[in-house]
Design a protein around this motif. Structure first.
Motif, mmCIF file in Angstrom:
data_model
loop_
_atom_site.group_PDB
_atom_site.id
_atom_site.type_symbol
_atom_site.label_atom_id
_atom_site.label_comp_id
_atom_site.label_asym_id
_atom_site.label_seq_id
_atom_site.Cartn_x
_atom_site.Cartn_y
_atom_site.Cartn_z
ATOM 1 N N HIS A 281 0.845 -1.204 0.000
ATOM 2 C CA HIS A 281 0.000 0.000 0.000
ATOM 3 C C HIS A 281 0.878 1.251 0.000
ATOM 4 O O HIS A 281 0.666 2.168 -0.804
ATOM 5 N N LEU A 282 1.856 1.285 0.875
ATOM 6 C CA LEU A 282 2.741 2.446 0.948
ATOM 7 C C LEU A 282 3.485 2.664 -0.367
ATOM 8 O O LEU A 282 3.628 3.801 -0.829
ATOM 9 N N GLY A 283 3.932 1.594 -0.991
ATOM 10 C CA GLY A 283 4.623 1.701 -2.273
ATOM 11 C C GLY A 283 3.709 2.202 -3.378
ATOM 12 O O GLY A 283 4.110 3.040 -4.184
ATOM 13 N N PHE A 284 2.474 1.687 -3.421
ATOM 14 C CA PHE A 284 1.524 2.139 -4.438
ATOM 15 C C PHE A 284 1.223 3.624 -4.274
ATOM 16 O O PHE A 284 1.197 4.376 -5.244
ATOM 17 N N VAL A 285 1.031 4.049 -3.044
ATOM 18 C CA VAL A 285 0.760 5.475 -2.789
ATOM 19 C C VAL A 285 1.939 6.332 -3.247
ATOM 20 O O VAL A 285 1.757 7.331 -3.946
ATOM 21 N N ALA A 286 3.139 5.943 -2.871
ATOM 22 C CA ALA A 286 4.327 6.736 -3.217
ATOM 23 C C ALA A 286 4.633 6.721 -4.716
ATOM 24 O O ALA A 286 4.946 7.758 -5.304
ATOM 25 N N ASP A 287 4.516 5.547 -5.326
ATOM 26 C CA ASP A 287 4.926 5.398 -6.725
ATOM 27 C C ASP A 287 3.859 5.782 -7.737
ATOM 28 O O ASP A 287 4.187 6.241 -8.836
ATOM 29 N N ARG A 288 2.606 5.594 -7.405
ATOM 30 C CA ARG A 288 1.537 5.796 -8.384
ATOM 31 C C ARG A 288 0.553 6.883 -7.952
ATOM 32 O O ARG A 288 0.253 7.799 -8.706
ATOM 33 N N TRP A 289 -0.014 6.725 -6.741
ATOM 34 C CA TRP A 289 -1.085 7.622 -6.289
ATOM 35 C C TRP A 289 -0.616 9.077 -6.279
ATOM 36 O O TRP A 289 -1.269 9.961 -6.827
ATOM 37 N N GLU A 290 0.517 9.335 -5.654
ATOM 38 C CA GLU A 290 0.990 10.714 -5.505
ATOM 39 C C GLU A 290 1.352 11.370 -6.834
ATOM 40 O O GLU A 290 1.317 12.593 -6.936
ATOM 41 N N THR A 291 1.653 10.579 -7.846
ATOM 42 C CA THR A 291 2.049 11.149 -9.136
ATOM 43 C C THR A 291 0.940 11.144 -10.183
ATOM 44 O O THR A 291 1.013 11.904 -11.143
ATOM 45 N N GLU A 292 -0.092 10.306 -10.005
ATOM 46 C CA GLU A 292 -1.109 10.159 -11.048
ATOM 47 C C GLU A 292 -2.511 10.599 -10.639
ATOM 48 O O GLU A 292 -3.388 10.712 -11.498
ATOM 49 N N VAL A 293 -2.736 10.856 -9.357
ATOM 50 C CA VAL A 293 -4.060 11.270 -8.884
ATOM 51 C C VAL A 293 -4.082 12.790 -8.753
ATOM 52 O O VAL A 293 -3.253 13.380 -8.051
ATOM 53 N N ALA A 294 -5.052 13.415 -9.438
ATOM 54 C CA ALA A 294 -5.159 14.870 -9.437
ATOM 55 C C ALA A 294 -5.897 15.399 -8.209
ATOM 56 O O ALA A 294 -5.590 16.479 -7.712
ATOM 57 N N ASP A 295 -6.889 14.649 -7.714
ATOM 58 C CA ASP A 295 -7.676 15.081 -6.559
ATOM 59 C C ASP A 295 -8.396 13.862 -5.991
ATOM 60 O O ASP A 295 -8.691 12.915 -6.730
#
Length: 98
Positions: free
Chosen positions: A75-89
């Motif tokens: 979960h932490l890796g997905f948030v750091a690698d994908r969520w923080e860079t690809e989610v606008a809001d």
């Protein structure tokens, strides 16, 4: 008491693009594989009343399962690698049954 964890969000990618599809497929694979995650679903918003267009929903049996998910390396890796860079809001909601 079970917890329904829901996140509604908008990606920085266009709807139905290859990038959107890859993000959703990776999220489904990674997040649903974390111990304690049940009933994982991905949904698309159909109302024009919200600019948040996608939703992840999952069920946890109890607070310990939810806490385990939040601190799990996947979960932490997905948030750091994908969520923080690809989610606008996004907005996050956690519900228990009354």
């Amino acid at each position: 008491m079970s917890i329904q964890h829901t996140v509604v969000f908008r990606l920085s990618h266009p709807a139905s693009s290859a990038e959107e599809q890859a993000f959703l497929a990776d999220a489904r694979s990674i997040l649903s594989g974390i111990p304690g995650v049940g009933g994982f679903t991905v949904n698309r918003q159909v109302s024009p009343k919200s600019d948040l267009t996608l939703q992840f929903s999952m069920i946890f049996a109890d607070q310990d399962a939810y806490d385990g998910y939040n601190s799990h390396p996947s979960h932490l890796g997905f948030v750091a690698d994908r969520w923080e860079t690809e989610v606008a809001d996004f907005q996050e909601y956690d519900f228990v049954t009354l």
